[in-house]
Design a protein around this motif. Structure first.
Motif, PDB file in Angstrom:
ATOM      1  N   THR A 204       0.800  -1.221   0.000  1.00 34.46           N
ATOM      2  CA  THR A 204       0.000   0.000   0.000  1.00 34.46           C
ATOM      3  C   THR A 204       0.829   1.265   0.000  1.00 34.46           C
ATOM      4  O   THR A 204       0.528   2.231  -0.705  1.00 34.46           O
ATOM      5  N   ASP A 205       1.911   1.288   0.757  1.00 30.80           N
ATOM      6  CA  ASP A 205       2.649   2.523   0.990  1.00 30.80           C
ATOM      7  C   ASP A 205       4.023   2.570   0.335  1.00 30.80           C
ATOM      8  O   ASP A 205       4.771   3.528   0.537  1.00 30.80           O
ATOM      9  N   PHE A 206       4.388   1.562  -0.448  1.00 37.22           N
ATOM     10  CA  PHE A 206       5.742   1.520  -0.992  1.00 37.22           C
ATOM     11  C   PHE A 206       5.706   1.302  -2.503  1.00 37.22           C
ATOM     12  O   PHE A 206       4.840   0.582  -3.023  1.00 37.22           O
ATOM     13  N   HIS A 207       6.674   1.928  -3.200  1.00 36.18           N
ATOM     14  CA  HIS A 207       6.846   1.751  -4.641  1.00 36.18           C
ATOM     15  C   HIS A 207       8.338   1.679  -4.956  1.00 36.18           C
ATOM     16  O   HIS A 207       9.163   2.209  -4.205  1.00 36.18           O
ATOM     17  N   VAL A 208       8.658   1.046  -6.067  1.00 36.80           N
ATOM     18  CA  VAL A 208      10.026   1.068  -6.575  1.00 36.80           C
ATOM     19  C   VAL A 208       9.976   1.543  -8.024  1.00 36.80           C
ATOM     20  O   VAL A 208       9.085   1.149  -8.789  1.00 36.80           O
ATOM     21  N   ILE A 232       8.491   5.809  -0.148  1.00 36.02           N
ATOM     22  CA  ILE A 232       7.609   5.583   0.998  1.00 36.02           C
ATOM     23  C   ILE A 232       6.453   6.579   0.891  1.00 36.02           C
ATOM     24  O   ILE A 232       6.681   7.795   0.889  1.00 36.02           O
ATOM     25  N   LYS A 233       5.222   6.042   0.799  1.00 39.65           N
ATOM     26  CA  LYS A 233       4.007   6.862   0.711  1.00 39.65           C
ATOM     27  C   LYS A 233       4.078   7.921  -0.402  1.00 39.65           C
ATOM     28  O   LYS A 233       3.517   9.014  -0.285  1.00 39.65           O
ATOM     29  N   GLU A 234       4.794   7.630  -1.477  1.00 39.25           N
ATOM     30  CA  GLU A 234       4.926   8.510  -2.634  1.00 39.25           C
ATOM     31  C   GLU A 234       5.531   9.870  -2.284  1.00 39.25           C
ATOM     32  O   GLU A 234       5.448  10.816  -3.065  1.00 39.25           O
ATOM     33  N   VAL A 235       6.137   9.964  -1.105  1.00 36.36           N
ATOM     34  CA  VAL A 235       6.676  11.249  -0.634  1.00 36.36           C
ATOM     35  C   VAL A 235       8.201  11.263  -0.662  1.00 36.36           C
ATOM     36  O   VAL A 235       8.816  12.173  -1.215  1.00 36.36           O
ATOM     37  N   PHE A 236       8.824  10.256  -0.071  1.00 36.51           N
ATOM     38  CA  PHE A 236      10.283  10.238   0.016  1.00 36.51           C
ATOM     39  C   PHE A 236      10.829   9.015  -0.689  1.00 36.51           C
ATOM     40  O   PHE A 236      10.333   7.903  -0.497  1.00 36.51           O
TER      41      PHE A 236
END
Length: 299
Positions: A204-208, A232-236
């Motif tokens: 839910t909160d992570f992307h690569v 992390i959460k599309e922010v950092f």
């Protein structure tokens, strides 16, 4: 003292060219700031975007390579098109190259989720080479050069919004022979870029976000590089970049309210000619803002 420093830098640079040929001056943040490499990538930010990138190599050495890119475009969503401007300025010792071009890009829907984007750009390039400042008595350095030449370019990109993209571009097709000479040190060639990237959710909160860039020119060594950032959460986001000639970079990106701020610290842990003679530390800062209802976007 300053003239001696510049002359030393130029002499080292020329010796590297003679041994290996010059590497292209590209930036590590191609996973997000792509329009300066391929104007068709502006279609991925379909609300409009403004971005700038500054890269400074060999920090602490007077006359070291420095590059600035800037790009801005507006979007015409009803037509699936964008239009904008790109600028570039690079300098090395007494040699400077400036470019400015306008571009137009149009997308065509080829499936339910995929698009094909095409772009055209046209502009001018100005070269200012004050080679006589190095040593007017040395025949190895020719007379000063100040030239303006037109340029055109194109780009193509296959993409799925916020999922992936693959693009090929020739943003600088010189219509003249800028700095024209049989001496390849001062003759700017056409540069091709192959770019690709994707965005994968990890819960839910992570992307690569992995991305690759391959750059080729007749007068330069081909260069390939790969990057990956974890968000992390599309922010950092934090990650790294690796280039085919051994350079490694640590990278970070911060997104908020449509803004994107990126930083890269690059160095070469190897023992190439450049590493042995001068500092190879490189700093790079990228800033962008996406208009419209976009939250910033990771791709």
């Amino acid at each position: 003292m300053k003239r001696i420093t510049i002359a030393t830098v130029a002499a080292v640079w020329v010796s590297i060219i003679a041994a290996n040929a010059q590497q292209p001056l590209t930036h590590t943040q191609h996973g997000r700031l792509r329009t300066v490499l391929n104007p068709a990538a502006s279609l991925l930010a379909d609300g409009g975007e403004v971005s700038v990138i500054s890269r400074r190599q060999w920090v602490g050495v007077d006359g070291a390579p420095a590059v600035f890119w800037g790009s801005g475009h507006i979007a015409f969503k009803d037509f699936g098109a964008t239009a904008g401007l790109s600028i570039r300025h690079e300098s090395l010792a007494v040699e400077k190259l400036s470019e400015a071009s306008a571009f137009f890009a149009k997308s065509v829907r080829i499936s339910k989720t995929e698009y094909l984007g095409l772009s055209l750009n046209a502009g001018v390039a100005y070269m200012d080479g004050r080679f006589s400042q190095l040593d007017p008595q040395d025949p190895a350095f020719r007379d000063d050069v100040r030239e303006i030449d037109p340029l055109v370019g194109f780009g193509v990109m296959l993409y799925r919004p916020e999922r992936y993209y693959v693009g090929l571009s020739l943003p600088r097709l010189m219509l003249g022979s800028l700095g024209g000479s049989d001496d390849s040190r001062y003759n700017f060639r056409n540069v091709y870029h192959l770019t690709a990237g994707a965005l994968f959710p990890l819960g839910t909160d992570f992307h690569v976000r992995p991305s690759v860039l391959v750059t080729y020119s007749e007068s330069l060594r081909p260069q390939a590089e790969a990057s990956a950032l974890f968000f992390i959460k599309e922010v950092f986001g934090i990650g790294g970049n690796f280039r085919s000639y051994g350079e490694i970079a640590g990278m970070a990106q911060f997104n908020f309210a449509g803004f994107g701020i990126g930083y890269s610290y690059q160095f070469n842990p190897g023992n190439e000619v450049l590493s042995r003679r001068i500092s190879n530390t490189t700093h790079e800062i990228g800033l962008s803002y996406r208009f419209g209802n976009q939250s910033g976007g990771l791709l």
